[in-house]
Scaffold this active site. Structure first.
Site, PDB file in Angstrom:
ATOM      1  N   GLU B 417      -3.203   8.412  20.465  1.00  0.00           N
ATOM      2  CA  GLU B 417      -4.353   9.153  19.964  1.00  0.00           C
ATOM      3  C   GLU B 417      -3.609   9.929  19.133  1.00  0.00           C
ATOM      4  OE1 GLU B 417      -6.759  11.476  22.448  1.00  0.00           O
ATOM      5  OE2 GLU B 417      -8.416  11.609  20.871  1.00  0.00           O
ATOM      6  N   HIS B 442      -7.946   4.956  23.328  1.00  0.00           N
ATOM      7  CA  HIS B 442      -7.655   5.627  21.852  1.00  0.00           C
ATOM      8  C   HIS B 442      -6.871   4.303  20.971  1.00  0.00           C
ATOM      9  CE1 HIS B 442     -10.357   8.678  21.746  1.00  0.00           C
ATOM     10  NE2 HIS B 442      -9.512   9.112  22.801  1.00  0.00           N
TER      11      HIS B 442
END
Lengths: 575, 575
Positions: B417, B442
């Site tokens: 992320e 993510h």
């Protein structure tokens, strides 16, 4: 592979994965075969870079700046300003090979054009409304043009309510009577004057680059300098405190397109055209770019001659270009400039009939100047304009015509300069590849196409990625969120970093794009940047012999750079 | 392959390339095997979508809006507001399978928490400075907490200069005496009340969602409603005319992290906790989500009991969760809600010693509630916090401990992320994969890793992409510029669209994320969305038998949706 339970096995698994992945990357071979000097320079550069990131971009508690942030924000935070940082300085000095993607009319600092306009007695100006209020300045469409001295100019001030929209007035009068003081001589324009000095020659014409040096000295209002700041704002996307803010791609393109109409009349004048071409080559040489392939937009059939008559044709234009190149070649003794070529372009709104005219024009020029016309492209905002698909019949016919005429004019198509997944501009990538394009301009959406990405790699098609342009025009928020740049580099797809329209974005040369990549990507090293530089030469459209010479020349310059770098920064490793 | 010279051969080449590439995509099989109804619905949906894009997002001359634009801009342009558009309505009604990535304390509308606070007599409030000016409101750190009724509250107003920083005052007094009128009851908050009604039950507690309905009726100043608007602004990233604007990832994370501290005291109270859990499940069911795996942050060891004592432990907390799930199961007769599970998480700033405590706590809970604890994750802002690498010894030990105890607790790690190429957060992807993560939270930077991307696909690891969260937290400027979403989908890497922290971003449920993808990607069809829904169930962490039941249930609901859709919109194809 099951998960290893002991630490040694674990570490080995992770390290092996990292190594396997690194081996796929574009800079792997170069990193594997570094000379001793390269290895030292690379280690020093990484250390300097990491320190600069910490000190300038990722400062504890600074929530406003970050490495690879938007270009104008980065400029505000000092990118490439008066006092170059160590990393900027090194990148500026390193040889960067070729610039393969720049639009001729969007390349040389607009202040150079303004200086020439000031020295052009017959320069005229018009607007589509009276410039009778500060607000009108930003709403108006303004144009410049050199008129024959015999042609009358309106006497009414362009700033008065009596001004008749569309009538030509004297540029000089308009400049000297510009009635709006600050903020049109804005803080942004002041900052521009802090551009690294090497972007401007230090003698003679340099004054064009330092209007605000004067302004700062004298607190009195100077109409001329304020006008220059206004004209500069009309020709650039640099944010301006008085102009509307740009927050998305559509707004950026609207403003971007408007700048070309302002620039056209300043550039399209025989004496300026030649001086501009020479300045293009010189400014590139100053930034370590030894070879440029510039896309010239031949949409307009005629330019203005020295005497003001508007009938200078394409052939004469190319001759001027050649003269300029040869003169700069002749004056260059340090090997910093090698050559420049032309990619013939027209715009993606012409119809097929008109396209045929341009293609035949391109063929004619190629036959007259076989060494100088090296490719063909269609330019413009891909999303709203016509897709390549529409032009296939004429483009195929052109390939046939080239065969008949015994010439080679490779396609170098813009394609995929879009975020629209599955839209026309995205689909241009398929057509570009099937048409046999030698390079792809932009390819912002390319990395989303697994098959095309593989084909582009297999066919050794180079992708001209223009990261700062892409950011300013709304395709990515920052260098590091670019949808294709790192994805393609890490897959070893050939990439040539390019500036696109550096006079309009003010990312002059290649240093800004190189810097933003180096500073925002930990996996990018000095050696990586050198690979990019070498590749830009490799994917140029010159013949193989010239290419070999350019590459050999690059190695000489690279070694000289390394020697300088190690002399300057060698102590870093001893600390 | 040389370039074909006749049009037929050319077209064939392009079409064949497009087909080959389409065959690699995640939705290819589903598109190949559509039922007749699916094919009709798909064609209609595409037509409706294209029309809605033209009418709302890509209107001629509208330079402010575009398809897939930033979420708050899109909300301003009507996304998901009072009068649902046809596409929004269809997406909201379609079954969307599982929500695999949402943080428990960031999921249910903050107005629900405020309503509960209003009904909690012992709710207290404190600030780190007097809230004695409008400016102080946005600078202060504000906390809420239920105190034992016996504990004294300060009598001094929190709005007076005499307020002693950090002392508890009565929430109710603070709310009723809130002295700042508009703009704290801002236009943004007004807009919130225009949220689609189905996000709130229409009876009883619905009043919490319509404070401004009242405000609009009476023009007089209402302290309570103004306070609610202020508290809402403290707990969300929704732009607020009076609060500082957020323009990059660092600023977004700073604000984002601050919201959890405000929310914690409202949610961490036994009766609210249970009501909140039930509302989480119900609101998901209303949005077509039948199964949720929520990440619970067990960092705090104790919550507050009904009587105000702060010693409700993790085991009791899980029991409350289970009760809530079972009660909602019992009340659901329409099959809209099936189940919910817990992913145990703690935060990436604990040291290894503390991590061992949490891992043992997780094991203990797993053994007590084997069906309910389905995974383990480490959460928090990856860029500045500790990389997985630091925790390897304890994580490997945990895997050994699980074996010893005869339980399976798969890792479901957040990784990548980040935009930082080659930084710690980016390198977390390697560790997550080698640690055998079942899914990746993510993976914003994943598509830049060719080898890891292939491995993730090969090992059938699902990537939980949270596009609106990623945009609000500064990893992408819009849906369509996401560095990994389309790149992974088009490579047929399993992706589960997720909302992440929908109460803080206000992208409640999955409709917003689905809508933004559908509207911004021409290659995304109704069938593509159904594939995403099915996959979210496929990659859930329940046992195979339960999964088979959930998938069968989905098909029933999908067919019911298709029947409704064709009844409602079937005429479109006849036009």
């Amino acid at each position: 592979m099951s998960t290893p339970l002991d630490m040694d096995a674990y570490r080995q698994s992770v390290e092996s994965l990292k190594a396997q992945e690194a081996a796929l990357r574009y800079d792997h071979d170069a990193l594997l075969h570094m000379t001793e000097d390269e290895a030292r320079a690379n280690a020093i550069f990484t250390r300097l870079r990491d320190a600069e990131v910490q000190a300038r971009w990722e400062k504890e508690g600074d929530l406003d700046n970050f490495a690879g942030m938007d270009f104008y924000g980065a400029r505000q935070n000092g990118l490439g300003q008066h006092e170059p940082t160590l990393v900027w300085d090194a990148i500026h000095r390193m040889p960067k090979g070729a610039l393969l993607h720049c639009h001729f009319d969007g390349t040389v600092d607009t202040r150079f054009l303004l200086e020439h306009a000031r020295n052009t007695p017959n320069m005229a100006m018009k607007a589509d409304r009276p410039l009778s209020s500060p607000e009108a300045l930003w709403k108006a469409t303004v144009e410049f043009l050199v008129l024959p001295s015999t042609q009358e100019r309106a006497a009414t001030s362009i700033y008065s309510n009596e001004y008749v929209a569309g009538t030509w007035v004297s540029f000089h009068t308009a400049r000297e009577t510009f009635p709006y003081p600050h903020p049109y001589l804005s803080e942004q324009y002041d900052q521009e004057s802090k551009l690294p000095n090497y972007l401007f020659p230090s003698s003679g014409s340099a004054s064009a680059s330092k209007p605000n040096g004067h302004a700062a000295e004298s607190a009195t209002f100077d109409s001329g300098l304020s006008f220059d700041a206004f004209a500069h704002a009309l020709m650039t996307l640099t944010p301006h405190s008085a102009a509307p803010a740009i927050v998305n791609s559509k707004q950026a393109w609207a403003k971007f397109q408007s700048t070309f109409g302002v620039i056209a009349g300043l550039i399209g004048y025989e004496p300026t055209l030649k001086a501009y071409t020479k300045e293009l080559l010189r400014s590139h040489a100053r930034d370590g770019i030894s070879y440029t392939e510039t896309r010239i937009n031949f949409l307009t059939e005629f330019m203005v001659r020295a005497d003001g008559t508007p009938n200078l044709n394409h052939e004469e234009w190319v001759r001027i270009f050649i003269e300029a190149v040869n003169e700069v070649k002749a004056e260059t003794t340090d090997g910093s400039f090698v050559d420049a070529k032309i990619i013939y372009t027209t715009v993606r709104f012409v119809d097929n009939e008109k396209l045929r005219w341009y293609l035949e024009d391109c063929l004619t020029l190629k036959k007259k100047f076989p060494e100088w016309i090296v490719g063909f492209d269609l330019v413009g905002h891909e999303d709203p304009l016509l897709p390549l698909e529409v032009y296939i019949p004429e483009l195929l016919r052109f390939q046939q015509r080239c065969k008949e005429e015994g010439v080679e004019i490779p396609f170098v198509f813009h394609a995929g300069e879009t975020l629209e997944d599955g839209g026309d501009a995205d689909l241009n990538l398929y057509d570009a590849v099937v048409l046999g394009t030698k390079r792809i301009g932009h390819g912002v959406s390319l990395a989303r196409h697994p098959l095309l990405t593989d084909m582009v790699k297999e066919r050794d098609i180079c992708v001209e990625i223009c990261p700062i342009s892409n950011q300013i025009l709304g395709y990515t928020a920052s260098m590091s969120s670019h949808p294709s740049l790192l994805a393609l580099l890490h897959r070893n797809v050939a990439v040539a970093l390019s500036s696109d329209d550096p006079s309009i974005f003010e990312n002059f040369g290649l240093s800004y794009d190189f810097y933003q990549l180096a500073i925002s990507s930990k996996s990018t090293s000095l050696i990586s940047l050198a690979v990019l530089a070498r590749r830009s030469l490799k994917y140029s459209l010159v013949d193989e012999k010239t290419k070999a010479t350019m590459l050999a020349d690059f190695e000489k310059r690279w070694n000289a750079f390394l020697a300088w770098f190690l002399l300057e920064h060698g102590h870093v490793l001893q600390n």
